[in-house]
Design a protein around this motif. Structure first.
Motif, mmCIF file in Angstrom:
data_model
loop_
_atom_site.group_PDB
_atom_site.id
_atom_site.type_symbol
_atom_site.label_atom_id
_atom_site.label_comp_id
_atom_site.label_asym_id
_atom_site.label_seq_id
_atom_site.Cartn_x
_atom_site.Cartn_y
_atom_site.Cartn_z
ATOM 1 N N UNK A 76 0.739 -1.146 -0.046
ATOM 2 C CA UNK A 76 -0.066 0.101 0.073
ATOM 3 C C UNK A 76 0.985 1.304 -0.215
ATOM 4 N N UNK A 77 0.452 1.974 -0.755
ATOM 5 C CA UNK A 77 1.028 3.544 -0.844
ATOM 6 C C UNK A 77 0.320 4.685 -0.744
ATOM 7 N N UNK A 78 0.417 5.199 0.529
ATOM 8 C CA UNK A 78 -0.564 6.500 0.932
ATOM 9 C C UNK A 78 -0.241 7.833 0.673
ATOM 10 N N UNK A 79 -0.848 8.399 -0.282
ATOM 11 C CA UNK A 79 -0.494 9.813 -0.662
ATOM 12 C C UNK A 79 -1.152 10.761 0.193
ATOM 13 N N UNK A 80 -0.058 11.576 0.784
ATOM 14 C CA UNK A 80 -0.498 12.641 1.451
ATOM 15 C C UNK A 80 0.074 13.910 1.452
ATOM 16 N N UNK A 81 -0.023 14.873 2.440
ATOM 17 C CA UNK A 81 0.206 16.374 2.120
ATOM 18 C C UNK A 81 1.081 16.928 3.279
ATOM 19 N N UNK A 82 2.044 17.848 2.788
ATOM 20 C CA UNK A 82 2.757 18.566 3.863
ATOM 21 C C UNK A 82 1.805 19.329 4.959
ATOM 22 N N UNK A 83 0.495 19.655 4.723
ATOM 23 C CA UNK A 83 -0.198 20.146 5.476
ATOM 24 C C UNK A 83 -0.408 19.585 6.732
ATOM 25 N N UNK A 84 -0.033 18.336 7.080
ATOM 26 C CA UNK A 84 -0.292 17.599 8.241
ATOM 27 C C UNK A 84 0.786 18.472 9.261
ATOM 28 N N UNK A 85 1.622 18.878 8.770
ATOM 29 C CA UNK A 85 2.778 19.627 9.808
ATOM 30 C C UNK A 85 2.318 20.922 10.322
ATOM 31 N N UNK A 86 0.993 21.479 9.848
ATOM 32 C CA UNK A 86 0.996 22.794 10.339
ATOM 33 C C UNK A 86 1.588 23.783 9.288
ATOM 34 N N UNK A 87 1.788 25.067 9.812
ATOM 35 C CA UNK A 87 2.704 26.092 9.131
ATOM 36 C C UNK A 87 3.880 26.499 9.570
ATOM 37 N N UNK A 88 4.598 27.127 8.748
ATOM 38 C CA UNK A 88 5.949 27.797 9.473
ATOM 39 C C UNK A 88 6.027 29.228 9.457
ATOM 40 N N UNK A 89 6.470 29.843 10.176
ATOM 41 C CA UNK A 89 6.911 31.353 10.220
ATOM 42 C C UNK A 89 7.324 31.682 8.701
ATOM 43 N N UNK A 90 7.255 33.180 8.301
ATOM 44 C CA UNK A 90 7.874 33.570 6.980
ATOM 45 C C UNK A 90 9.513 33.390 7.019
ATOM 46 N N UNK A 91 9.939 33.783 8.329
ATOM 47 C CA UNK A 91 11.256 34.037 8.482
ATOM 48 C C UNK A 91 12.077 32.792 8.953
ATOM 49 N N UNK A 92 11.176 31.446 9.255
ATOM 50 C CA UNK A 92 11.891 30.649 9.914
ATOM 51 C C UNK A 92 12.780 29.886 8.878
ATOM 52 N N UNK A 93 14.000 29.415 9.499
ATOM 53 C CA UNK A 93 14.923 28.936 8.462
ATOM 54 C C UNK A 93 14.466 27.402 8.501
ATOM 55 N N UNK A 94 13.715 26.712 9.323
ATOM 56 C CA UNK A 94 13.372 25.549 9.260
ATOM 57 C C UNK A 94 12.603 24.980 8.089
ATOM 58 N N UNK A 95 12.390 23.546 7.814
ATOM 59 C CA UNK A 95 11.579 23.064 6.909
ATOM 60 C C UNK A 95 10.902 21.956 7.243
#
Ligand code: NAD
Ligand code: TDX
Length: 331
Positions: free
Chosen positions: A115-134
């Motif tokens: 089984x391969x499940x297609x999902x989204x980056x939206x599960x992680x919530x959101x980041x600040x504009x100036x946050x160096x993190x991804x």
């Protein structure tokens, strides 16, 4: 290989089916799709004779059990996918994204199917504009909307079925896709078709929100890399370093149409609107050797504009109803 593609009449799924028929003649594709407002059989014109198409829901346990019993691999694209719709009416999101994924998991468990499940980056919530993190595979889940929370729940179901029942599953969480066959309710096709109609683009709020754009063909190439070489139980993030503000997308599109870049309407913002998504895809690149081919976003947008110009018969029937729906929320 016998491959069951759920949601294969939707945007990403249809592109996946075209790509698979073109590049993998050894794969026997069956599409299971409920043909909701977002599914369109005409997205499969050209490959219809090469595939089997079944109209039905991933939440239909009897149908799903039969189809899963006749396949080697399931790739699960089917979902309710639009955030704005999930704010207006969350129930179909619970039914398809949670109950549908549960139904598929029970079937692949019974039949021992990959089984391969297609999902989204939206599960992680959101980041600040100036946050160096991804976002990375270790980022804690923190979904914001009914859409993203049901996708997060579906991911957790998959993880539990891997750990508790030994289901052979992988998950991918991808950033925002663009390209052919995307429904006109979504940001880029909405603005492109507005511009074709001579209507101003419509930006939520100030347009500062950032999305990490990837061409749908690059997403689907990554999905194949995971099906071929991914490790069972693992999560892979898919993204192509395409961070762009909505304002810049609208400006670029306006330029492609030869219009003043600042000639757009600012409309009501989306409640709970996620600020920024950004993907660190190094696991996918390093482990599976995937690299994106569409690295020039402007060129990708120009090709997408060209596709919508040439395929007005595909999108025109949905346009007026979508705009009438947006008008109700002042968007
Ligand atoms: P889409 O809305 O264009 O297509 C969804 C498809 O699923 C449609 O063909 C629809 O008829 C079908 N469907 C809906 N409910 C169903 C049900 N109960 N049973 C069977 N079929 C059903 O969506 P999309 O943009 O192609 O997204 C596909 C998948 O990729 C989704 O799981 C979505 O969460 C994920 N995803 C999308 C993006 C993006 O940018 N579009 C990014 C990351 C992940
Ligand atoms: O008219 C618009 N104006 C506007 O400014 C629309 C429709 C959207 N927007 C903004 C909202 C978002 O910041 O553009 C951005 C993109 O909007 P959508 O196309 O609705 O995408 P998004 O909410 O980011 O979610 C998409 O990417 C992740 C897909 O719809 C999801 O299925 C996927 O999981």
């Amino acid at each position: 290989m016998r491959l069951l593609v759920t949601g294969g009449a939707g945007f990403i799924g249809a592109n996946f089916v075209h790509q698979t028929v073109r590049e993998r003649p050894d794969v026997a594709v069956t599409v299971l799709d409920a043909l909701t407002y977002a599914g369109d059989r005409s997205s499969l014109v050209g490959v219809e004779d090469a595939i089997a198409f079944v109209e039905g829901s991933v939440a239909d346990a009897g149908l799903v059990d039969r189809l899963v019993g006749e396949t080697d691999v399931v790739v699960h694209f089917a979902a309710e996918s639009h955030n704005d719709n999930s704010l207006a009416d969350p129930w179909p999101f619970v039914q398809t994204n949670l109950v549908g994924t549960f139904t598929l998991l029970e079937a692949v468990r019974r039949h021992g199917v990959r089984f391969h499940h297609i999902s989204t980056d939206e599960v992680y919530g959101d980041l600040e504009l100036d946050d160096p993190a991804k976002f990375t595979p270790d980022t804690p889940y923190d979904p914001s909307s009914p859409y993203s929370s049901t996708k997060a729940g579906s991911d957790l179901l998959v993880r539990a079925w891997v750990r508790s029942f030994g289901v052979r599953a992988t998950i991918s969480n991808c950033s925002n896709n663009y390209g052919p066959y995307q429904h006109v309710e979504k940001f880029i096709p909405r603005q492109v078709t507005n511009l074709i109609d001579g209507v101003r683009p419509r930006l939520y709020g100030a347009g500062l929100n950032v999305r990490d754009w990837i061409h749908v063909a690059d997403h689907n190439a990554a999905v194949w890399a995971i099906i071929d070489r991914g490790r069972v139980g693992e999560t892979y993030l898919i993204g192509a370093d395409g961070e762009t503000s909505n304002l810049d997308v609208v400006r670029t599109l306006s330029e492609v149409f030869g219009r003043d870049a600042d000639d757009f309407d600012q409309v009501a913002d989306r409640p709970g609107h996620d600020l920024r998504y950004a993907i660190d895809a190094s696991k996918l690149r390093d482990e599976l050797g995937w690299t994106p081919r569409f690295t020039d976003f402007r060129a990708g947008l120009e090709a997408t504009v060209e596709w919508y110009r040439r395929n007005e018969a595909w999108w025109r029937p949905a346009k007026a109803a979508v705009e009438a729906k947006y008008a109700k929320t002042g968007q």
